[in-house]
Scaffold this active site. Structure first.
Site, PDB file in Angstrom:
ATOM      1  N   SER A 247       0.835  -1.199   0.000  1.00 30.68           N
ATOM      2  CA  SER A 247       0.000   0.000   0.000  1.00 30.68           C
ATOM      3  C   SER A 247       0.871   1.251   0.000  1.00 30.68           C
ATOM      4  O   SER A 247       1.661   1.472   0.922  1.00 30.68           O
ATOM      5  CB  SER A 247      -0.900   0.019   1.238  1.00 30.68           C
ATOM      6  OG  SER A 247      -1.494   1.294   1.345  1.00 30.68           O
TER       7      SER A 247
ATOM      8  N   HIS B  64      -1.078  -1.209  -4.309  1.00 28.23           N
ATOM      9  CA  HIS B  64      -2.358  -0.930  -3.644  1.00 28.23           C
ATOM     10  C   HIS B  64      -2.491   0.580  -3.404  1.00 28.23           C
ATOM     11  O   HIS B  64      -1.622   1.203  -2.794  1.00 28.23           O
ATOM     12  CB  HIS B  64      -2.398  -1.684  -2.313  1.00 28.23           C
ATOM     13  CG  HIS B  64      -3.713  -1.643  -1.611  1.00 28.23           C
ATOM     14  ND1 HIS B  64      -4.766  -2.468  -1.932  1.00 28.23           N
ATOM     15  CD2 HIS B  64      -4.154  -0.873  -0.588  1.00 28.23           C
ATOM     16  CE1 HIS B  64      -5.799  -2.223  -1.122  1.00 28.23           C
ATOM     17  NE2 HIS B  64      -5.451  -1.248  -0.299  1.00 28.23           N
TER      18      HIS B  64
ATOM     19  N   ASP C  81      -4.862   3.458  -1.834  1.00 30.18           N
ATOM     20  CA  ASP C  81      -5.974   3.698  -0.905  1.00 30.18           C
ATOM     21  C   ASP C  81      -6.584   5.074  -1.144  1.00 30.18           C
ATOM     22  O   ASP C  81      -5.958   6.099  -0.888  1.00 30.18           O
ATOM     23  CB  ASP C  81      -5.464   3.610   0.542  1.00 30.18           C
ATOM     24  CG  ASP C  81      -5.204   2.172   0.956  1.00 30.18           C
ATOM     25  OD1 ASP C  81      -6.122   1.353   0.840  1.00 30.18           O
ATOM     26  OD2 ASP C  81      -4.070   1.879   1.395  1.00 30.18           O
TER      27      ASP C  81
ATOM     28  N   MET D 193      -9.447   7.677  -0.119  1.00 34.36           N
ATOM     29  CA  MET D 193     -10.344   7.992   1.009  1.00 34.36           C
ATOM     30  C   MET D 193     -10.917   9.389   0.834  1.00 34.36           C
ATOM     31  O   MET D 193     -10.210  10.303   0.414  1.00 34.36           O
ATOM     32  CB  MET D 193      -9.564   7.934   2.328  1.00 34.36           C
ATOM     33  CG  MET D 193      -8.823   6.637   2.545  1.00 34.36           C
ATOM     34  SD  MET D 193      -8.089   6.558   4.177  1.00 34.36           S
ATOM     35  CE  MET D 193      -7.049   5.096   4.019  1.00 34.36           C
TER      36      MET D 193
ATOM     37  N   HIS E 203      -8.303   0.760  -4.065  1.00 34.10           N
ATOM     38  CA  HIS E 203      -9.228   0.456  -2.958  1.00 34.10           C
ATOM     39  C   HIS E 203     -10.007   1.726  -2.617  1.00 34.10           C
ATOM     40  O   HIS E 203      -9.453   2.665  -2.056  1.00 34.10           O
ATOM     41  CB  HIS E 203      -8.372  -0.027  -1.771  1.00 34.10           C
ATOM     42  CG  HIS E 203      -9.143  -0.334  -0.539  1.00 34.10           C
ATOM     43  ND1 HIS E 203      -8.537  -0.560   0.678  1.00 34.10           N
ATOM     44  CD2 HIS E 203     -10.482  -0.458  -0.307  1.00 34.10           C
ATOM     45  CE1 HIS E 203      -9.457  -0.809   1.591  1.00 34.10           C
ATOM     46  NE2 HIS E 203     -10.641  -0.745   1.028  1.00 34.10           N
TER      47      HIS E 203
ATOM     48  N   MET F 260     -12.349   3.766  -0.558  1.00 31.85           N
ATOM     49  CA  MET F 260     -13.019   3.930   0.741  1.00 31.85           C
ATOM     50  C   MET F 260     -13.766   5.258   0.682  1.00 31.85           C
ATOM     51  O   MET F 260     -13.365   6.257   1.287  1.00 31.85           O
ATOM     52  CB  MET F 260     -11.979   3.898   1.867  1.00 31.85           C
ATOM     53  CG  MET F 260     -11.482   2.488   2.143  1.00 31.85           C
ATOM     54  SD  MET F 260      -9.932   2.465   3.044  1.00 31.85           S
ATOM     55  CE  MET F 260      -8.805   2.727   1.676  1.00 31.85           C
TER      56      MET F 260
ATOM     57  N   MET G 224     -11.305  -6.628   5.121  1.00 29.66           N
ATOM     58  CA  MET G 224     -10.478  -5.732   5.940  1.00 29.66           C
ATOM     59  C   MET G 224     -10.098  -6.429   7.248  1.00 29.66           C
ATOM     60  O   MET G 224     -10.950  -7.041   7.895  1.00 29.66           O
ATOM     61  CB  MET G 224     -11.251  -4.451   6.275  1.00 29.66           C
ATOM     62  CG  MET G 224     -11.584  -3.560   5.103  1.00 29.66           C
ATOM     63  SD  MET G 224     -10.153  -2.978   4.172  1.00 29.66           S
ATOM     64  CE  MET G 224      -9.248  -2.036   5.415  1.00 29.66           C
TER      65      MET G 224
ATOM     66  N   ASP H 187      -6.534  -6.920   3.944  1.00 29.66           N
ATOM     67  CA  ASP H 187      -5.951  -5.577   4.016  1.00 29.66           C
ATOM     68  C   ASP H 187      -5.974  -5.081   5.457  1.00 29.66           C
ATOM     69  O   ASP H 187      -7.042  -4.907   6.037  1.00 29.66           O
ATOM     70  CB  ASP H 187      -6.780  -4.645   3.114  1.00 29.66           C
ATOM     71  CG  ASP H 187      -6.207  -3.237   3.035  1.00 29.66           C
ATOM     72  OD1 ASP H 187      -5.116  -3.002   3.596  1.00 29.66           O
ATOM     73  OD2 ASP H 187      -6.858  -2.391   2.396  1.00 29.66           O
TER      74      ASP H 187
END
Ligand code: DX5
Ligand code: ZN
Length: 190
Positions: A7, A30, A32, A34, A63, A65, A112, A150
């Protein structure tokens, strides 16, 4: 074969290209994303995915979120995402079985093992029964589907996750805090 998806949340954002090159022996990158709504943190989005796309041949494992992720899936794919994961509870109440009707259409399912939002949290071993249950569903219904975990993955917890059926491991701090990153990636394969 166990795949590792480091990540970049734990990378140096001022040196992203350098830090993506450092994980060249991994399988995925990866990313992330958000939005400060679905999780209490804001990270990076579409322009950054676009910018890092030419810096690596590894698939980008994005990913999301974010609230109502379906609004943005297409745009992340256009920006260069190879894999996109979303949270079922971003649209419905949290419930593992909510993903089940879609299993035959999924290439990857993400579980998760920390509360989403931040890197560096402790691995939640109590998610292992859920992971084992999902592994069973995948084996029965869509054996080609990958099972990704994750959060809190390190050289010890990776073994627990692998034993419970995961085949893709996300690791942020365990990779980027390592003195020897290729060696750490190797260790995480179990
Ligand atoms: C957390 C993110 C993770 C995070 C993992 O919300 O989804 O991908 O970067 O970080 P570590 O491996 O440090 O727990
Ligand atoms: Zn993640």
């Amino acid at each position: 074969m166990i795949k590792i998806s480091p990540s970049i949340l734990s990378a140096d954002f001022a040196n992203l290209e350098r830090d993506i090159r450092r994980i060249g022996t991994a399988d995925y990158v990866h990313v992330d994303v958000m939005d400060g709504l679905f999780v209490p943190n804001i990270t990076i989005g579409i322009p950054v995915v676009k910018a890092i796309r030419p810096t690596t041949d590894l698939p980008l494992d994005v990913h999301l979120m974010i609230e109502r992720p379906v609004r943005y899936v297409e745009q992340f794919c256009d920006a260069g995402a190879d894999i996109v994961t979303v949270h079922v509870e971003a649209d419905t109440q949290e419930n593992t079985e909510a993903a089940l009707p879609f299993l035959s259409q999924c290439d990857i399912l993400l579980v998760m093992t920390v509360e989403p939002g931040f890197g560096g949290q402790a691995f939640m071993a109590d998610m292992m029964p859920k992971l084992r249950q999902i592994r069973q569903w995948i084996d029965e219904q869509n054996p080609g589907c990958e099972l990704e975990v994750d959060g809190g993955i390190d050289p010890v917890t990776c073994r627990t996750a692998i034993a419970s059926g995961a085949n893709v491991l996300v690791a942020g701090s365990a990779v980027y805090k390592a003195a020897d990153i290729p060696q750490r990636i190797k260790e995480l394969r179990g």
